[in-house]
Design a protein around this motif. Structure first.
Motif, short mmCIF file in Angstrom:
data_model
loop_
_atom_site.label_atom_id
_atom_site.label_comp_id
_atom_site.label_asym_id
_atom_site.label_seq_id
_atom_site.Cartn_x
_atom_site.Cartn_y
_atom_site.Cartn_z
N GLY A 160 0.80 -1.21 0.00
CA GLY A 160 0.00 0.00 0.00
C GLY A 160 0.83 1.26 0.00
O GLY A 160 0.29 2.35 -0.02
N GLU A 161 2.14 1.14 0.03
CA GLU A 161 2.99 2.31 -0.03
C GLU A 161 3.13 2.72 -1.49
O GLU A 161 3.13 1.89 -2.39
CB GLU A 161 4.37 1.99 0.56
N ASP A 162 3.22 3.99 -1.74
CA ASP A 162 3.38 4.53 -3.09
C ASP A 162 2.16 4.24 -3.97
O ASP A 162 2.24 4.32 -5.17
CB ASP A 162 4.64 4.00 -3.76
N THR A 163 1.04 3.83 -3.42
CA THR A 163 -0.19 3.63 -4.18
C THR A 163 -1.33 4.25 -3.38
O THR A 163 -1.12 4.80 -2.31
CB THR A 163 -0.49 2.13 -4.40
N ALA A 164 -2.52 4.13 -3.90
CA ALA A 164 -3.67 4.67 -3.19
C ALA A 164 -3.85 3.92 -1.87
O ALA A 164 -3.53 2.75 -1.75
CB ALA A 164 -4.92 4.51 -4.05
N ALA A 165 -4.36 4.61 -0.89
CA ALA A 165 -4.63 3.99 0.42
C ALA A 165 -5.73 2.95 0.27
O ALA A 165 -6.52 2.98 -0.67
CB ALA A 165 -5.05 5.06 1.42
N MET A 166 -5.79 2.04 1.21
CA MET A 166 -6.84 1.03 1.19
C MET A 166 -8.21 1.74 1.29
O MET A 166 -8.34 2.72 2.01
CB MET A 166 -6.67 0.06 2.36
N LEU B 80 -15.04 0.58 -12.90
CA LEU B 80 -14.59 0.14 -11.58
C LEU B 80 -13.22 -0.54 -11.67
O LEU B 80 -12.49 -0.60 -10.69
CB LEU B 80 -15.60 -0.82 -10.96
N LEU B 81 -12.90 -1.06 -12.85
CA LEU B 81 -11.59 -1.70 -13.04
C LEU B 81 -10.50 -0.66 -13.21
O LEU B 81 -9.32 -0.97 -13.06
CB LEU B 81 -11.64 -2.62 -14.26
N ASP B 82 -10.90 0.55 -13.56
CA ASP B 82 -9.93 1.61 -13.83
C ASP B 82 -9.66 2.41 -12.55
O ASP B 82 -10.16 3.50 -12.36
CB ASP B 82 -10.48 2.53 -14.92
N SER B 83 -8.91 1.80 -11.66
CA SER B 83 -8.52 2.47 -10.42
C SER B 83 -7.19 1.88 -9.97
O SER B 83 -6.82 0.78 -10.40
CB SER B 83 -9.60 2.32 -9.34
N PRO B 84 -6.48 2.58 -9.11
CA PRO B 84 -5.18 2.05 -8.63
C PRO B 84 -5.36 0.69 -7.98
O PRO B 84 -6.42 0.39 -7.42
CB PRO B 84 -4.74 3.09 -7.59
N LEU B 85 -4.34 -0.12 -8.06
CA LEU B 85 -4.38 -1.44 -7.46
C LEU B 85 -4.01 -1.37 -5.99
O LEU B 85 -3.13 -0.60 -5.60
CB LEU B 85 -3.42 -2.38 -8.18
N VAL B 86 -4.71 -2.16 -5.19
CA VAL B 86 -4.41 -2.28 -3.76
C VAL B 86 -4.30 -3.77 -3.45
O VAL B 86 -4.87 -4.60 -4.16
CB VAL B 86 -5.49 -1.61 -2.87
N PRO B 87 -3.60 -4.14 -2.38
CA PRO B 87 -3.51 -5.56 -2.03
C PRO B 87 -4.85 -6.06 -1.49
O PRO B 87 -5.44 -5.44 -0.62
CB PRO B 87 -2.42 -5.60 -0.97
N THR C 128 -5.53 -5.68 -6.82
CA THR C 128 -6.92 -5.63 -7.27
C THR C 128 -7.35 -4.17 -7.36
O THR C 128 -6.96 -3.36 -6.52
CB THR C 128 -7.82 -6.37 -6.25
N PRO C 129 -8.15 -3.81 -8.39
CA PRO C 129 -8.60 -2.42 -8.48
C PRO C 129 -9.28 -1.95 -7.18
O PRO C 129 -10.15 -2.64 -6.63
CB PRO C 129 -9.58 -2.44 -9.65
N ARG C 130 -8.86 -0.80 -6.73
CA ARG C 130 -9.30 -0.23 -5.45
C ARG C 130 -10.83 -0.11 -5.36
O ARG C 130 -11.42 -0.38 -4.32
CB ARG C 130 -8.64 1.14 -5.28
N LYS C 131 -11.47 0.29 -6.44
CA LYS C 131 -12.92 0.48 -6.41
C LYS C 131 -13.65 -0.84 -6.18
O LYS C 131 -14.67 -0.88 -5.49
CB LYS C 131 -13.40 1.14 -7.70
N LEU C 132 -13.14 -1.92 -6.75
CA LEU C 132 -13.77 -3.22 -6.54
C LEU C 132 -13.63 -3.65 -5.08
O LEU C 132 -14.58 -4.16 -4.49
CB LEU C 132 -13.13 -4.28 -7.44
N VAL C 133 -12.45 -3.42 -4.51
CA VAL C 133 -12.24 -3.76 -3.10
C VAL C 133 -13.16 -2.92 -2.22
O VAL C 133 -13.74 -3.42 -1.25
CB VAL C 133 -10.76 -3.58 -2.70
N ALA C 134 -13.33 -1.65 -2.56
CA ALA C 134 -14.20 -0.78 -1.77
C ALA C 134 -15.63 -1.30 -1.75
O ALA C 134 -16.27 -1.35 -0.68
CB ALA C 134 -14.16 0.65 -2.33
N ILE C 135 -16.15 -1.70 -2.90
CA ILE C 135 -17.52 -2.22 -2.95
C ILE C 135 -17.62 -3.51 -2.14
O ILE C 135 -18.57 -3.70 -1.38
CB ILE C 135 -17.98 -2.43 -4.40
N LEU C 136 -16.64 -4.39 -2.27
CA LEU C 136 -16.65 -5.62 -1.50
C LEU C 136 -16.65 -5.32 0.00
O LEU C 136 -17.41 -5.93 0.75
CB LEU C 136 -15.46 -6.50 -1.86
N GLU C 137 -15.82 -4.39 0.42
CA GLU C 137 -15.76 -4.04 1.86
C GLU C 137 -17.11 -3.53 2.34
O GLU C 137 -17.55 -3.86 3.44
CB GLU C 137 -14.66 -3.00 2.12
#
Length: 147
Positions: free
Chosen positions: A27-33, A111-118, A129-138
């Protein structure tokens, strides 16, 4: 001597690339979770028309559908009180829908067009994984009903 120096430089470059990849996955140097609140906004903009504001499948488009949208608040209850992160992500990202023979959930390419997060789907492996997809899942995981 030149060969040793070239090998050393190559090793340093490989190590640098490896460490950069690890930092990116951490998560360093990328978008925050993403937060649940961010997921809620994405859900409202992309999912609520069918699944409803609260996720129970009663959105304005639900009545016009031949197959009712899923009640997203019951996923864990239907799976022995365990939220199946990998299966839900596969539905959100479209992989689980690729073999559907009837129209179902639309694909949301933006939704696929976003920075990747673990993202850990439950197997302990962090997958970019694209950040937006993880956000919706959360968010969907946060609205699960319990007994």
């Amino acid at each position: 001597m030149a060969r040793k120096r070239t090998a050393m430089v190559a090793g340093v470059l490989v190590g640098t690339v490896f460490l950069a990849g690890c930092n990116e996955m951490a998560g360093e140097d990328t978008a925050a979770m993403p937060t649940v609140g961010q997921g809620m906004v994405l859900y409202q903009n992309n999912c609520a028309m069918c699944h409803g504001e609260t996720g129970i499948g009663d959105g304005p488009m639900a009545r016009a559908m031949t197959r009712a949208p899923a009640n997203l608040t019951l996923i864990s209850l239907r799976n022995n009180e365990t939220f199946p992160r990998a299966r839900v992500m596969s539905t959100i990202d479209g992989y689980a829908r690729s073999d559907m023979d009837t129209p179902g959930m639309p694909e949301f390419g933006d939704l696929l067009d976003s920075p990747l997060v673990p993202f850990d789907s439950g197997d302990g492996i962090q997958t970019p994984t694209p950040r937006k997809l993880v956000a919706i899942l959360e968010y969907i995981e946060s609205i699960q009903k319990t007994r």
